[in-house]
Every structure is written in structure tokens, then in C-alpha cells.
Design a protein around this motif. Structure first.
Motif, short mmCIF file in Angstrom:
data_model
loop_
_atom_site.label_atom_id
_atom_site.label_comp_id
_atom_site.label_asym_id
_atom_site.label_seq_id
_atom_site.Cartn_x
_atom_site.Cartn_y
_atom_site.Cartn_z
N CYS A 1 -7.92 6.32 -3.46
CA CYS A 1 -7.24 6.82 -4.66
C CYS A 1 -7.07 8.33 -4.71
O CYS A 1 -6.45 8.85 -5.65
CB CYS A 1 -8.00 6.38 -5.91
N GLY A 2 -7.61 9.04 -3.74
CA GLY A 2 -7.60 10.50 -3.80
C GLY A 2 -6.22 11.10 -3.93
O GLY A 2 -6.01 12.07 -4.66
N GLY A 3 -5.25 10.55 -3.20
CA GLY A 3 -3.88 11.04 -3.31
C GLY A 3 -3.31 10.80 -4.68
O GLY A 3 -2.62 11.66 -5.26
N TRP A 4 -3.59 9.62 -5.22
CA TRP A 4 -3.12 9.30 -6.58
C TRP A 4 -3.72 10.27 -7.59
O TRP A 4 -3.00 10.78 -8.47
CB TRP A 4 -3.50 7.86 -6.93
N VAL B 1 0.84 -1.20 0.00
CA VAL B 1 0.00 0.00 0.00
C VAL B 1 0.88 1.25 0.00
O VAL B 1 1.74 1.41 0.86
CB VAL B 1 -0.92 0.03 1.24
N SER B 2 0.67 2.12 -0.97
CA SER B 2 1.35 3.41 -1.00
C SER B 2 0.47 4.43 -0.28
O SER B 2 -0.61 4.77 -0.77
CB SER B 2 1.61 3.85 -2.44
N LEU B 3 0.94 4.89 0.86
CA LEU B 3 0.13 5.81 1.66
C LEU B 3 -0.11 7.12 0.93
O LEU B 3 -1.12 7.80 1.18
CB LEU B 3 0.81 6.06 3.01
N ASP B 4 0.78 7.49 0.03
CA ASP B 4 0.61 8.72 -0.75
C ASP B 4 -0.61 8.65 -1.67
O ASP B 4 -1.11 9.69 -2.11
CB ASP B 4 1.86 9.00 -1.59
N ASN B 5 -1.06 7.44 -1.98
CA ASN B 5 -2.21 7.29 -2.87
C ASN B 5 -3.54 7.55 -2.17
O ASN B 5 -4.58 7.70 -2.82
CB ASN B 5 -2.24 5.88 -3.48
N PHE C 1 -6.26 -5.81 1.06
CA PHE C 1 -6.86 -6.44 -0.14
C PHE C 1 -7.72 -5.42 -0.89
O PHE C 1 -7.57 -5.23 -2.10
CB PHE C 1 -7.70 -7.64 0.31
N PHE C 2 -8.62 -4.74 -0.18
CA PHE C 2 -9.55 -3.83 -0.86
C PHE C 2 -8.87 -2.53 -1.28
O PHE C 2 -9.26 -1.93 -2.28
CB PHE C 2 -10.77 -3.58 0.02
N LEU C 3 -7.85 -2.10 -0.55
CA LEU C 3 -7.08 -0.93 -1.00
C LEU C 3 -6.35 -1.24 -2.30
O LEU C 3 -6.27 -0.39 -3.20
CB LEU C 3 -6.08 -0.52 0.09
N ALA C 4 -5.80 -2.45 -2.40
CA ALA C 4 -5.12 -2.85 -3.63
C ALA C 4 -6.09 -2.89 -4.80
O ALA C 4 -5.77 -2.42 -5.91
CB ALA C 4 -4.46 -4.21 -3.45
N TYR C 5 -7.29 -3.43 -4.56
CA TYR C 5 -8.29 -3.48 -5.62
C TYR C 5 -8.65 -2.09 -6.11
O TYR C 5 -8.66 -1.81 -7.31
CB TYR C 5 -9.55 -4.20 -5.13
N ALA C 6 -8.95 -1.19 -5.18
CA ALA C 6 -9.33 0.16 -5.57
C ALA C 6 -8.20 0.87 -6.30
O ALA C 6 -8.42 1.59 -7.28
CB ALA C 6 -9.75 0.96 -4.33
N GLY C 7 -6.95 0.65 -5.84
CA GLY C 7 -5.81 1.32 -6.45
C GLY C 7 -5.62 0.99 -7.92
O GLY C 7 -5.12 1.81 -8.70
N VAL C 8 -6.02 -0.20 -8.31
CA VAL C 8 -5.94 -0.60 -9.73
C VAL C 8 -6.78 0.32 -10.61
O VAL C 8 -6.44 0.58 -11.76
CB VAL C 8 -6.41 -2.06 -9.87
N TRP C 9 -7.87 0.88 -10.04
CA TRP C 9 -8.81 1.67 -10.84
C TRP C 9 -8.65 3.17 -10.66
O TRP C 9 -9.48 3.94 -11.16
CB TRP C 9 -10.25 1.24 -10.50
N ALA C 10 -7.58 3.60 -9.98
CA ALA C 10 -7.32 5.04 -9.87
C ALA C 10 -7.22 5.64 -11.27
O ALA C 10 -6.44 5.17 -12.10
CB ALA C 10 -6.02 5.27 -9.11
N SER C 11 -8.02 6.69 -11.55
CA SER C 11 -8.04 7.22 -12.91
C SER C 11 -8.69 8.60 -12.95
O SER C 11 -9.79 8.79 -12.43
CB SER C 11 -8.83 6.27 -13.83
N TYR D 1 -6.43 9.10 -17.70
CA TYR D 1 -5.09 8.69 -17.25
C TYR D 1 -5.24 7.97 -15.92
O TYR D 1 -5.61 8.57 -14.91
CB TYR D 1 -4.18 9.90 -17.09
N GLY D 2 -5.00 6.68 -15.95
CA GLY D 2 -5.17 5.88 -14.75
C GLY D 2 -4.00 4.93 -14.55
O GLY D 2 -2.99 4.99 -15.26
N ALA D 3 -4.15 4.06 -13.55
CA ALA D 3 -3.08 3.12 -13.24
C ALA D 3 -2.75 2.23 -14.44
O ALA D 3 -1.58 1.93 -14.69
CB ALA D 3 -3.49 2.26 -12.04
N PHE D 4 -3.77 1.83 -15.19
CA PHE D 4 -3.54 1.07 -16.43
C PHE D 4 -2.66 1.87 -17.37
O PHE D 4 -1.72 1.35 -17.97
CB PHE D 4 -4.87 0.79 -17.12
N ASP D 5 -2.98 3.15 -17.52
CA ASP D 5 -2.27 4.00 -18.49
C ASP D 5 -0.83 4.25 -18.08
O ASP D 5 0.06 4.30 -18.91
CB ASP D 5 -3.02 5.32 -18.65
N VAL D 6 -0.60 4.41 -16.76
CA VAL D 6 0.76 4.59 -16.28
C VAL D 6 1.62 3.40 -16.68
O VAL D 6 2.74 3.54 -17.19
CB VAL D 6 0.79 4.78 -14.75
#
Length: 674
Positions: free
Chosen positions: A40-43, A20-24, A608-618, A56-61
Motif C-alpha cells: 500500500c505504500g504507493g497508494w 493489481v495496480s503497480l502504482d499502489n 490474492f494477498f495484494l488485493a486483501y491488503a489494498g482494501v485497507w490502504a489508509s 482517508y482510505g480505500a473505503f473512503d475513496v
């Protein structure tokens, strides 16, 4: 013939992190009120949209990182001497030609003039049929497209499929609706056509003004759009499976010369094929054989050539193309840098040749072995979920378990690579190379029709940031490109990886049992293997997701809601992927394979759920939201979190979500599927 590079990866024992990246995070937001912006707000703040991107999302990065890596590989080839005709020579030559803007600007419309001169000389209905065949032979597809696919009722055999296409705006509703931005898009499309007809000089060649030509094309494409199946209908595998002989096709959809068509495309012995949308092809036949349509079809053919070639021609073509497809439709403010566009072309033309280089340089072998282990764990978890499904009979459960057990898993890269020795790349023009690549790909595609399906073949290149499930081969595939952060972190505890790549694995497995995939049996055949009562229960449970997503607002200007029917398959797969992967995490915790303690202040379930949400940061523009809602079978990124998680009881429990919280949904209102 192949290219090889030494892998530079090194193995080093590291202590696993939380992942988990706390900055995200944005901890000013309550996870119980808006989990997407909490996670995802930080991201989102740290990755604002630039002028180049409409989304521009995690996929795009990750996709951009992969493209930089491909550029490194291509640069190494362009800076070295390559044996003439070698893969390295072909890649380097194509890239150099694509980057040679001086020559491209000087050539202008010259690369497409032979095709436009041929079109303007057409005189009869027979001429129109012959020209359609010629254009299809070079990868330009007016009216419909031909491709190879397994026979849905004999999945071991590859057959020809005809599929509706040929409308330049892309979406049929853009031609037909008037309750949103569609009228404005139609006007922008007409303006683009007028500019491109003038850029190509086809107005002078044809003796008609660009405005007249654009109006003719718009009227014809609108007629085609009215006859096309909508996106929801195209998701029905039964409605799009209409296998017939050539004689039956000629009777059912008169007006298309099928024998000459297939003969010229390289299939003179073909006797049957699948016509995905017969009513649409019937309308195409009428258009081709109406005397009054000849001039309109000629303008349409010319436009299809111009539109297909625009990205490979001079800047006046590229800029006019971008004004519509980039700005008007998607909201982007400026073109992608030329090196990115040309790299994408090289990737499209010689994807597996680049892929072989990519995996040798950038994909560590241990990532593949860890992924295979996770997939096996997910299969076991899915087995548990099926056995515990109280809405399904034992008979259907047994068949479902048999299908699950026979899923083929592909990870990283193919065992055999495609042969590009027959592909010719020259220094004549960028577009000419694209045409030769199209011809090469068409010959490759045609060579597979009416032969056994090659089940070792991959549907994606290794460098692709994506994954897929194929129902006719009952396989899931995870290219090397997606097996990186934020989806897969070799240095992270598996509570994180189960929430990210684990859900992706479960998502693809669930596609075999979603509203489309459930119609295919373990052998990949379109076959109703469900007991009648189980079908009713499945549809009732799935309707919960349809109704739920139909109520999700995606935009206020104009007021637009998600399409729960169009996105049903993906929403089922997200729901199933979460449940299955969470079950796998619990199994791993029970076996003490995952750290059960808090890390960075979060329990394994929360990680687990933070990781899932982080995939969809966009971050995304309004124009792109509307474009995706109209056409994409996937829900928007934010909705894959905030609209999906309330249906997951384990999420509710992990974060202490209570009645009255926005992320809360009563147990009896949650979808119950996989």
C-alpha cells in the motif's frame, strides 16, 4: 411510489487483468518485513490526507465516489419540476433547504427555541419524565434509546429494546480515564458546551451562566458514564439480553415510568421488552427522581437538544460542534463541504428512495450475478474448512454446517423498497425537516414491534460502502455500494476478487461463528449449540488473537495498544475470511476457473494477498487512531494486514516468509479457528 432512471451500463467483453495496480506498491519495502507498506505504500503516498479528512482510505475513496453519484442524482431532481409530494419533490426540497445557508443563518437558534422554552419551564420529577418522553418522540435521546430488534430467544418475533446512550462525549472512558488525552478532551467538551449554550441563548433563558450549565451537564454525564457498561461488556449478547415485563422492569429499575413512556411512544399495549443494561437504567431512574437533580437534568435536556440539532443550525453552532467532534476528537482540520454534509442528510432521511435511483443508474446487473456465484463458492469453501477443523467434534461440526447452509444472502439491493409517502418535507427549516424525518422513522420502527420480523428488510441502503452479518436473521448482506473497485473488479481475474470481495464475503460469514455469532443457532436464537469441549477449544484458540492484538502498539503519544478483547469478533472474521476465501480460490484453480499463471509478475496466491491488503490502504491522523482504538470493534487498517496475516499460513508460504522476518509467526503460535 417510486423513482426510476434508465440504466446506462453497457456490456463489453474484456480481457481480464491481474487487478493489481503497480502504482499502489512500494517495492523498496520488503513484503517479509512490512507487507502493509509494501502493498500500500504507493497508494499512501499518492493519497495524502487533506484538511477535510482525519482518515482517508480505500473505503473512503469509494464512499466519496458514491456521494458524488448521489449528488448527480439529487442535482437532476433539483433542476427539474417535480410533482408536489413525490419522492423527487421531497428529495429536492430537503436538499435545497439544507443548502439555503442565508435562511439558516438568519434563523439562528430559532428552530430549537420551542424545545428550550419547554425545558426551562419544567418544575417536577414528573415533568422530567414527561419531557424525556417528548424528546424521544422526536428522535432526541437523553439517557437511553429505544429501537426494534428480534427477540434473541425468539428470533422470528420483533420486540422493543432499550439501550444506554445520552453521554455527549460518546465514550464513557473519556469521562473516567486520566492516563492519556482524556482530560484535554473533557476540557474541550466543556468549552464546546459553554459556546453552544451561549449560541442558543439558554444561559439567559435559564438565568445561569454557560459555564455553570456546562459544569452541571458534565457532572451528570460523568455520573451516567460511571453506570454504563463498557464496550467489551456490551459485546456480550447474554449480558445485554434481559427481557422483562413492565412490572418486572419497574421493580428491578424503579424510577422510570415505563407504562407512560411506551404509551406515549406509540406502544400502549406493550407488556415486555429487552433492557440491555439494567444497572445503567437503574441509575437513570435515580437521577430522574432526585429533587436535587431537577435543574441539572433540565440543563442536560437542553444540551441534548442543542447537541442533536447543531449540525442543522447556523454556522456558529456548526463550527462549535466541529471544534470538538471534528478537531479535538478526530484531528480533522476543516469541515466537509456543505454539499457533502447535506447530501449525507438526504441519504439518511430518504436512503432507499435514493438507493432505487442509484442501482438503476450505477449498478450493472452482471455484478450481482457474479457476486452470487462467488458467495456460493465461499459457502462451499467454508464447508470444507469446518469439516477439516481438527479442534471441533463431529456433533458441533454438523450443527455448524446446518447453520452455514441456512445463511440467507442479500446482494445489491432489496426486492421491495420502503414507502416514504407519509414523510412530510417542508420549506420551514432544515432542523424541522430532520425532526419530521425522526418522527416518521420512529413511527416506522414502532409499527414493527411485537410483530413477526420482516426478513426481507435490509439493514443498509444499496449505496452504502459496507457489508454486514445479522445473527438473529442469520443473513449476510452486500450492498451495491461496496461491489466496486478496490473490493470488486468486473475486469479483474478472480485471484484478485477472491482476495478483496471474497475475503469480505468470508468475513461476514465468519461473523456467524465468531465469539458473539457462535452463540446464535441456525434460526437466529441465542442458544448454546456447542459441545462443552468445543467451546473450550474455541475460547483457547480465540485467546491467541486477543493476546496477540493486545501487544500491538497503535500510538506512542500517549503510549496506546490495541484492544484485543474489543476487536476480537472482527479479528476472528478477518482471519476466517482470509482462510475461507483462499480455500475458495484453490477450489477455483483446481477447476481451472482462475488463471493459474503469473500476472504482472505475481502468482495467484500473491495477487490474492495484494488485493486483501489494498482494501485497507489508509492514511490516518493520530487523533483518529486513538479515537478508533477507544471505541471501534475493528482493528486499525494497518493492523488488519500486518497483525492479521502472520496467522495465515498460506500468506507465509505465498511470499516465502522465513523465521526471523517481521511478518513471520511460528506455526504453533498461529490462531487456529476457521
Amino acid at each position: 411510489m417510486s423513482l426510476t432512471m434508465l440504466a446506462t451500463a453497457c456490456n463489453k467483453k474484456t480481457e481480464l487483468t491481474s487487478g493489481v495496480s503497480l502504482d499502489n506498491l512500494d517495492t523498496t519495502v520488503s513484503p517479509a518485513e512490512d507487507f502493509y507498506h509494501y502493498a500500500c505504500g504507493g497508494w499512501l503516498k499518492n493519497h495524502p490526507l487533506d484538511a477535510e479528512h482525519s482518515r482517508y482510505g480505500a473505503f473512503d475513496v469509494l464512499a466519496e465516489t458514491n456521494q458524488e453519484q448521489l449528488r448527480t442524482l439529487i442535482d437532476s431532481l433539483t433542476s427539474n419540476a417535480n410533482e408536489p409530494g413525490s419522492y423527487g419533490d421531497k428529495i429536492a426540497t430537503l436538499y435545497k433547504v439544507g443548502m439555503d445557508t442565508a435562511t439558516i443563518e438568519k434563523q439562528g437558534a430559532e428552530p430549537i427555541m420551542p424545545y428550550l422554552n419547554e425545558i426551562v419551564a419544567l418544575k417536577t420529577a414528573d415533568d422530567l419524565q414527561a419531557e424525556m418522553r417528548r424528546l424521544h418522540g422526536i428522535g432526541i435521546n437523553p439517557f437511553f434509546a429505544l429501537f426494534n430488534e428480534a427477540d434473541a430467544q425468539d428470533a422470528d418475533q420483533c420486540i422493543a429494546w432499550l439501550y444506554q446512550t445520552g453521554i455527549g462525549m460518546g465514550e464513557r472512558d473519556y469521562y473516567l480515564k486520566n492516563d492519556g488525552r482524556e482530560p484535554a478532551l473533557r476540557q474541550k467538551y466543556i468549552e464546546m458546551m459553554e459556546a453552544q449554550f451561549a449560541n442558543a441563548g439558554y444561559d439567559k433563558l435559564s438565568g445561569r451562566t454557560s459555564a455553570q450549565l456546562a459544569r452541571m451537564v458534565m457532572d451528570l454525564e460523568t455520573r451516567l458514564a460511571r453506570a454504563q457498561y463498557d464496550n467489551e461488556t456490551n459485546r456480550d449478547p447474554f449480558k445485554t439480553y434481559n427481557k422483562m415485563t413492565l412490572d418486572e422492569a419497574s421493580t428491578r429499575t424503579p424510577g422510570v415510568d415505563y407504562r407512560n413512556y411506551f404509551s406515549q411512544i406509540g406502544l400502549p399495549q406493550l407488556t415486555s421488552f429487552n433492557m440491555c443494561q439494567p444497572e445503567y437504567i437503574q441509575e437513570v431512574g435515580k437521577v430522574l427522581n432526585e429533587a436535587k437533580s431537577i435543574e441539572a437534568v433540565k440543563a442536560y435536556y437542553a444540551w441534548t437538544v442543542i447537541r442533536s440539532a447543531a449540525a442543522y443550525l447556523s454556522s456558529d453552532f456548526v463550527n462549535a460542534n466541529f471544534a470538538y467532534y471534528g478537531k479535538a476528537v478526530s484531528g480533522a482540520e476543516q469541515l466537509r463541504p456543505r454539499w457533502k454534509r447535506v447530501t449525507s442528510t438526504v441519504d439518511g432521511v430518504m436512503g432507499e428512495a435514493l438507493g432505487e435511483l442509484y442501482v438503476a443508474r450505477f449498478f450493472p446487473p452482471e455484478a450481482k450475478s457474479r457476486m452470487v456465484e462467488m458467495v456460493n463458492n465461499l459457502k462451499e469453501a467454508f464447508k470444507d474448512r469446518i469439516n477439516n477443523a481438527d479442534w471441533m467434534s463431529d456433533v458441533t461440526k454438523q450443527r455448524a454446517l446446518e447453520k452455514l447452509a441456512t445463511i440467507t444472502v442479500k446482494v445489491g439491493y432489496p426486492d421491495k423498497w420502503r414507502d416514504y409517502s407519509g414523510l412530510e418535507i417542508k420549506e420551514d427549516s432544515y432542523f424541522a425537516n430532520v425532526v419530521r424525518s425522526n418522527e416518521f422513522d420512529i413511527a416506522y420502527m414502532v409499527s414493527k414491534i411485537d410483530k413477526p420480523v420482516d426478513k426481507e428488510e435490509w439493514g443498509m441502503t444499496p449505496q452504502t460502502v459496507n457489508a454486514y452479518y445479522n445473527p438473529t436473521t442469520n443473513e449476510i448482506c452486500f450492498p451495491a455500494g461496496i461491489l466496486q473497485k478496490p473490493f470488486f473488479d468486473m475486469n479483474a481475474d478472480d485471484a484478485f476478487n477472491y482476495g478483496a470481495i471474497g475475503v469480505v464475503i468470508g468475513h461476514e460469514m465468519t461473523h456467524g461463528f465468531d465469539d458473539q455469532g457462535r452463540h446464535y443457532d441456525k434460526d437466529g436464537n441465542l442458544n448454546d449449540w456447542w459441545e462443552a469441549e468445543d467451546t473450550v477449544n474455541f475460547k483457547n484458540n480465540a485467546q491467541v488473537l486477543v493476546d496477540w492484538f493486545n501487544k500491538v502498539k497503535v500510538s506512542d503519544n500517549p503510549e496506546t495498544y490495541a484492544n484485543g478483547t474489543l476487536t476480537l469478533g472482527e479479528n476472528i472474521a478477518d482471519n476466517g475470511g482470509l482462510h475461507i476465501s483462499y480455500q475458495a480460490l484453490q477450489n477455483a484453480l483446481a477447476k481451472k476457473q482462475v488463471n493459474s499463471k503469473e500476472m504482472d509478475g505475481f502468482t495467484p496466491a500473491q495477487r490474492f494477498f495484494l488485493a486483501y491488503a489494498g482494501v485497507w490502504a489508509s492514511n490516518i491522523r493520530e487523533e483518529m487512531k486513538l479515537a478508533l482504538t477507544a471505541a471501534d470493534v475493528h482493528s486499525l487498517a494497518e493492523n488488519r494486514v500486518n497483525a492479521t496475516l502472520p496467522h495465515v499460513t498460506e500468506f507465509i508460504d505465498a511470499w516465502g516468509i522465513k523465521e526471523g522476518d517481521k511478518m513471520y509467526l511460528a506455526p504453533d503460535q498461529r490462531a487456529r479457528l476457521w
